[in-house]
Design a protein around this motif. Structure first.
Motif, PDB file in Angstrom:
ATOM      1  N   HIS A   1      26.181  26.199  20.060  1.00 16.59           N
ATOM      2  CA  HIS A   1      26.920  26.449  18.817  1.00 16.59           C
ATOM      3  C   HIS A   1      26.418  27.763  18.226  1.00 16.59           C
ATOM      4  CE1 HIS A   1      27.336  25.267  14.265  1.00 16.59           C
ATOM      5  NE2 HIS A   1      28.148  26.260  14.607  1.00 16.59           N
TER       6      HIS A   1
ATOM      7  N   ALA B   1      43.084  29.192  17.749  1.00 19.94           N
ATOM      8  CA  ALA B   1      43.422  27.977  18.494  1.00 19.94           C
ATOM      9  C   ALA B   1      43.628  28.268  19.976  1.00 19.94           C
ATOM     10  CB  ALA B   1      44.678  27.334  17.899  1.00 19.94           C
TER      11      ALA B   1
ATOM     12  N   ILE C   1      40.621  27.547  22.457  1.00 21.67           N
ATOM     13  CA  ILE C   1      40.180  26.193  22.771  1.00 21.67           C
ATOM     14  C   ILE C   1      40.582  25.814  24.195  1.00 21.67           C
ATOM     15  CG2 ILE C   1      40.199  23.777  22.047  1.00 21.67           C
ATOM     16  CD1 ILE C   1      39.053  25.749  20.001  1.00 21.67           C
TER      17      ILE C   1
ATOM     18  N   SER D   1      35.410  24.233  20.252  1.00 25.74           N
ATOM     19  CA  SER D   1      36.002  24.365  18.915  1.00 25.74           C
ATOM     20  C   SER D   1      35.739  25.752  18.354  1.00 25.74           C
ATOM     21  CB  SER D   1      35.430  23.309  17.958  1.00 25.74           C
ATOM     22  OG  SER D   1      34.046  23.532  17.730  1.00 25.74           O
TER      23      SER D   1
ATOM     24  N   THR E   1      35.994  27.192  14.354  1.00 20.32           N
ATOM     25  CA  THR E   1      36.260  26.809  12.967  1.00 20.32           C
ATOM     26  C   THR E   1      35.969  27.976  12.042  1.00 20.32           C
ATOM     27  OG1 THR E   1      35.583  24.540  13.484  1.00 20.32           O
ATOM     28  CG2 THR E   1      35.750  25.123  11.164  1.00 20.32           C
TER      29      THR E   1
END
Length: 244
Positions: free
Chosen positions: A109, A145, A148, A172, A174
């Motif tokens: 992440h 998007a 993804i 993901s 965000t």
């Protein structure tokens, strides 16, 4: 022999990155020197990956083997007594012989921070990319998007990337805003050299209206069909967590 796993945070401004480099001081060098002072012997540290010069970390993971029988609290407190102020061991745990900080990881992440403010911020200057005008987050979310899933990210790697395959999976993306700060959180199985910075740079260009929203789709499916990705500055990027 014991195998110890450390979670390390660092402010990367003054370092050439995690890995040893001939042109300056690396975070890895500082960690290994602190371990040598603590244990009395040389320890090779194996990390979950590399971060480039200027990139920060809240959750870099590394491991090493040692014959020293110290309590886990001593690895954290002892290491921190020898590390510079910009580097800190957040936690230490003992792991079994099969664990490897890099090869056992299942994902990472990263967070990229944007500062949307015409006035510079003395407090955020080392950890965010300042944009002097607002950006369109709705356009950026729509465009993001497309990242993804599993894709060929050859259009989002820098020259000199030695990865054998350019296919990666993104779990993901965000985008959140808190005042003048915009956070772009990206989670994935792994990343190519400068991949996240180029993903962010492309999203920023879309948010500024300099690219159409569907450019990311074109870059993923037809590399070279549109202009190259903009590479965001290193100092806005932070490795938040490594998953196992």
């Amino acid at each position: 022999m014991r195998k110890i796993c450390l979670v390390i945070a660092y402010e990367g401004t003054d370092y050439v990155g995690w890995q040893y480099q001939p042109n300056g001081l690396s975070v890895q060098q500082c960690v290994e020197e602190a371990l040598q002072k603590l244990t009395g012997h040389n320890c090779t540290v194996y990390s979950a990956g590399r971060t480039d010069a200027g990139v920060h970390a809240l959750g870099m993971v590394c491991h090493f083997s040692t014959a020293r029988d110290l309590p886990l609290s001593a690895w954290r407190e002892g290491m921190n007594s020898f590390l510079p102020a910009a580097i800190a061991v957040r936690s230490a745990r003992e792991v079994d012989e099969s664990f490897h900080a890099r090869f056992s990881a299942t994902g990472k992440h990263y967070r990229y921070t944007l500062l949307c403010d015409p006035v510079r911020s003395p407090l955020e200057r080392r950890t965010s990319w300042q944009l002097k005008s607002d950006i369109d987050l709705i356009r950026m979310r729509v465009a993001a998007a497309a990242f993804i899933g599993c894709h060929d990210f050859r259009a989002f790697r820098t020259t000199g990337c030695s990865a054998e395959t350019t296919v990666r999976e993104i779990f993901s993306v965000t985008l959140t805003q808190q005042g003048a700060l915009v956070y772009i959180d990206i989670e994935g199985s792994g990343f190519l050299k400068n991949m996240i910075r180029m993903m962010v740079g492309t999203l920023v260009d879309i948010g500024r209206g300099k690219r159409p929203v569907d450019d990311i789709v074109k870059m993923l499916h037809s590399p070279g069909s549109v202009g190259p990705a903009l590479t965001a500055p290193a100092h806005g990027l932070c490795l938040m967590q490594v998953y196992y």
